[in-house]
Design a protein around this motif. Sequence first.
Motif, mmCIF file in Angstrom:
data_model
loop_
_atom_site.group_PDB
_atom_site.id
_atom_site.type_symbol
_atom_site.label_atom_id
_atom_site.label_comp_id
_atom_site.label_asym_id
_atom_site.label_seq_id
_atom_site.Cartn_x
_atom_site.Cartn_y
_atom_site.Cartn_z
ATOM 1 N N THR B 2 0.837 -1.193 0.000
ATOM 2 C CA THR B 2 0.000 0.000 0.000
ATOM 3 C C THR B 2 0.870 1.240 0.000
ATOM 4 O O THR B 2 2.061 1.192 0.301
ATOM 5 N N SER B 3 0.231 2.355 -0.339
ATOM 6 C CA SER B 3 0.996 3.598 -0.384
ATOM 7 C C SER B 3 1.446 4.007 1.013
ATOM 8 O O SER B 3 2.443 4.691 1.194
ATOM 9 N N LEU B 4 0.702 3.531 2.019
ATOM 10 C CA LEU B 4 1.093 3.825 3.391
ATOM 11 C C LEU B 4 2.474 3.236 3.686
ATOM 12 O O LEU B 4 3.352 3.868 4.288
ATOM 13 N N ILE B 9 8.421 3.574 4.198
ATOM 14 C CA ILE B 9 9.778 3.298 3.691
ATOM 15 C C ILE B 9 10.513 4.604 3.380
ATOM 16 O O ILE B 9 11.699 4.750 3.678
ATOM 17 N N GLY B 10 9.759 5.569 2.810
ATOM 18 C CA GLY B 10 10.358 6.876 2.532
ATOM 19 C C GLY B 10 10.882 7.521 3.803
ATOM 20 O O GLY B 10 12.015 8.022 3.857
ATOM 21 N N LYS B 11 10.074 7.482 4.838
ATOM 22 C CA LYS B 11 10.474 8.077 6.114
ATOM 23 C C LYS B 11 11.657 7.299 6.710
ATOM 24 O O LYS B 11 12.600 7.881 7.252
ATOM 25 N N ALA B 176 11.997 -3.041 8.331
ATOM 26 C CA ALA B 176 12.213 -4.427 7.914
ATOM 27 C C ALA B 176 11.776 -5.390 9.016
ATOM 28 O O ALA B 176 11.163 -6.426 8.745
ATOM 29 N N ILE B 177 12.066 -5.031 10.263
ATOM 30 C CA ILE B 177 11.683 -5.885 11.393
ATOM 31 C C ILE B 177 10.161 -5.887 11.585
ATOM 32 O O ILE B 177 9.527 -6.943 11.641
ATOM 33 N N LYS B 178 9.629 -4.661 11.669
ATOM 34 C CA LYS B 178 8.217 -4.506 12.033
ATOM 35 C C LYS B 178 7.290 -5.134 10.986
ATOM 36 O O LYS B 178 6.488 -6.012 11.299
ATOM 37 N N TYR B 179 7.432 -4.678 9.724
ATOM 38 C CA TYR B 179 6.525 -5.170 8.692
ATOM 39 C C TYR B 179 6.989 -6.502 8.124
ATOM 40 O O TYR B 179 6.196 -7.390 7.861
#
Lengths: 251, 222
Positions: B2-4, B9-11, B176-179
């Motif tokens: 999703t764009s979210l 990832i941008g942040k 990477a960990i969280k998602y």
Amino acid sequence: MEEIIKLSGVNKVFKSKNGETNALSDVNLSVYRGEIIGVIGFSGAGKSTLVRCINALEVPDDGKVTVLGQEVNELKNSELLKLRRKIGMIFQGFNLLQQKTVLKNVTFPLEVAGMKKKEAVWKAVSLLEEVGLAEKIKAYPAQLSGGQKQRVAIARALANDPEILLCDEATSALDAETSAQILKLLKEINEKRGITVVIIAHQLSVIRTACSRVAVIDGGKLCETGTVEEVFSDPQTSAAKRLLAFEGDEL
Amino acid sequence: MTSLIWQEIGKGLWDTLYVSVVSTLLAYVVGLPLGVVLAITDKSGLKKNFIVNKTLGIVINILRSIPFLILFVLVIPFTRLVAGTSIGAAASIVPLTIAAAPFVARLTETSLKEVDSGVIEAALACGTPTVKIICKAIIPEALPSILSNAVIAFVTVVGYSAMAGFCGGGGLGQIAIKYGYYNNNQTVMLVSVAVIVVIVQLFQEGGLWLARFKDKRRKNAK
């Protein structure tokens, strides 16, 4: 004649795991103002140690080193820095700052001595003209030939108008022709500026070309001192004789 | 995706970048002078000093031998003191700097020791005081090597910062960990890793180019 450099009873021992080496034992030597004196000996004879004692890059274990009327090893640090500015030095490996231009190499000792940047640049340019390298001021050392590098080193050594110039195997890394040109330049500088020159060499040809007097050093001992003619035509010691015997091989 | 998640990832990219850059810079503020001290107090250095050299060397070795995640946890009280919190990207600058500074000190020491001793001797012979020899001769001569080592330091910090994601640090590591890991989303994990790889590549190439450009030992240097 004024004794500009005087070594009396100078001893220096280097300690290593393999034992002790007497780099200098009881060396007495007087250098007179305005002369070009050669110090000759085989590798490891103690020539470099001797010349390094003059500007206190090496501190003798005992004995006295007097330069320009000052006892070198008694000086406070600030006085030693000032004295060193009166003693230029050039090296076998040129030892130029590789990351700085020719000009910056020559302004380095001037700025260290507190000269304003603009003034330092003017002086450096005139010094580089004196050694015949005015067109190379923007080049870096890596872009120069060996002879050119040594010319830059000479300009740098002359920057603070020293009264003494020490040359530690300054032509040993150069071919015969370039070596002769550098020696010619040193002679010109000696005549023009009246600067006292001490030349360290292992090649007789260098001493013969440039020097008026010569000191022969062997195994840390100064064994013979005299005019070049005297020593080379009638060597008194076995060390001098051995050096002369080797001359044929190097030419 | 999703764009979210793309936004996250941008942040994360931004967090990783600024945390790594700031930590590396701070590590240099601390580590560069320490590296100078290590190099000049060495037995072949300008101001030989066995006690200073060994003491500093041992402290640095101890800090360097602590695994980063353990160090991260160990310094949490200090991190709270400095940053007010131990959670988030900004707070991870504290442990990252502490981990990288001793590494930077060793890298700098190595760079400075590469400088030709003849050049230092020439500077000594013309009556240069020690501080000026260090600032005007040794460091400028070692600059290309210092720059290439700075790239190594930066890449190491990027790696550490990703590890910091495991225990509350922000950035791509945390994403990477969280998602990826906890929610078992392979795509997010791979994208995060890919972005880290790209950062490393860009800085590595750019840094080496700069080091080469700055090195005047080339025949065609300008």
